[in-house]
Design an enzyme around this catalytic site. Structure first.
Site, PDB file in Angstrom:
ATOM      1  CG  ASN A  91      73.591  12.475  99.023  1.00  0.00           C
ATOM      2  OD1 ASN A  91      73.094  12.166  97.883  1.00  0.00           O
ATOM      3  ND2 ASN A  91      72.964  13.505  99.656  1.00  0.00           N
ATOM      4  CB  SER A 138      75.343  13.030  88.644  1.00  0.00           C
ATOM      5  OG  SER A 138      74.466  13.386  87.677  1.00  0.00           O
ATOM      6  CE  LYS A 155      77.774  14.900  92.227  1.00  0.00           C
ATOM      7  NZ  LYS A 155      77.724  14.492  93.608  1.00  0.00           N
TER       8      LYS A 155
END
Length: 252
Positions: A91, A138, A155
């Site tokens: 994360n 994301s 991402k």
């Protein structure tokens, strides 16, 4: 719904605030044992104290995921403390913002290589029990954004890596998925700052979401816990978008 996670041995990076914190709590509430890390030692200590006081089995450490040697060492220690690893959540992020080589390098080392190194270090443990992996990406990696930054690029790379590696480790019984939150507000997060510093941008973002609000870390965490659980045993190589309809692209 019982997520069937009691006794699960879980490892998560960046668990002291925001989405990572809520994912960690969901796993603990579902009965998992948890090893977690973050860069802020005081925040780690506070979370560990709070969770153990509530009767959860959790152990934290202050680790810079961008430091490959320290990160690999912590992963080994975490798996040893847990007695293995059934679930791994990457994360932590180098964060948004523009910059030169240093910023690109930071997002590469933390956002992307943190996932690669984590899976490589824990693969044997995950394969031993048919484990699951979740990378927090994301929607910034899916669409053009007004801010050009290395965060968006890394991402997007994370989603490609997850899809491709899922085909490899799937042969060992390991599932790998991504979750891509949209605009999500929580204390101390970017969107809380945007609301103050860039009110026009904030309001324009809210207006483009069908529900007329931003998401919460709890909503993202609920979806994450499901993907990690045995109730999602036939889901792998997926990038789950959790954004209240903010993105408008059609995925075929």
């Amino acid at each position: 719904m019982d997520l069937e996670m009691k006794g699960t041995k879980a490892i998560i990076t960046g668990a002291t605030r925001g989405i990572g914190n809520r994912i960690a709590e969901r796993l603990l509430e579902a009965g998992a044992d948890l090893a977690f890390c973050a860069r802020d030692g005081d925040a780690v200590e506070q979370c560990e104290k709070e969770w153990t006081a509530r009767g959860f089995h959790a152990k934290g450490a202050a680790v810079d995921v961008g430091d490959a040697e320290a990160y690999r060492g912590w992963l080994a220690e975490a798996a040893h403390w847990l007695g293995g690893c059934d679930a791994f959540v990457h994360n932590v992020s180098g964060g948004g913002g523009a910059g030169g080589d240093e910023k690109w390098r930071a997002n590469f080392e933390i956002d992307l290589m943190g996932a690669v190194r984590g899976l490589e270090a824990l693969e044997e443990h995950l394969a031993a029990g048919g484990g699951s992996v979740l990378f927090v990406s994301s929607t910034a990696g899916l669409e053009t954004y007004p801010f050009v930054q290395p965060y968006n690029v890394m991402k997007a790379g994370l989603i490609v890596y997850a899809k491709q590696i899922s085909q490899v480790v799937g042969k060992k019984g390991v599932r790998v998925n991504c979750i891509s939150p949209g605009a999500t507000i929580f204390p101390g997060g970017n969107w809380e700052r945007h609301k103050v510093n860039y009110p026009d941008y904030y309001e324009a973002t809210v207006a483009e979401i069908p529900f007329g609000r931003l998401g919460t870390a709890e909503e993202v965490a609920d979806a994450a816990a499901f993907l990690l659980s045995k109730r999602a045993s036939w889901i792998t190589g997926v990038n789950l978008i959790v954004d209240g309809g903010q993105t408008r692209r059609v995925s075929l």
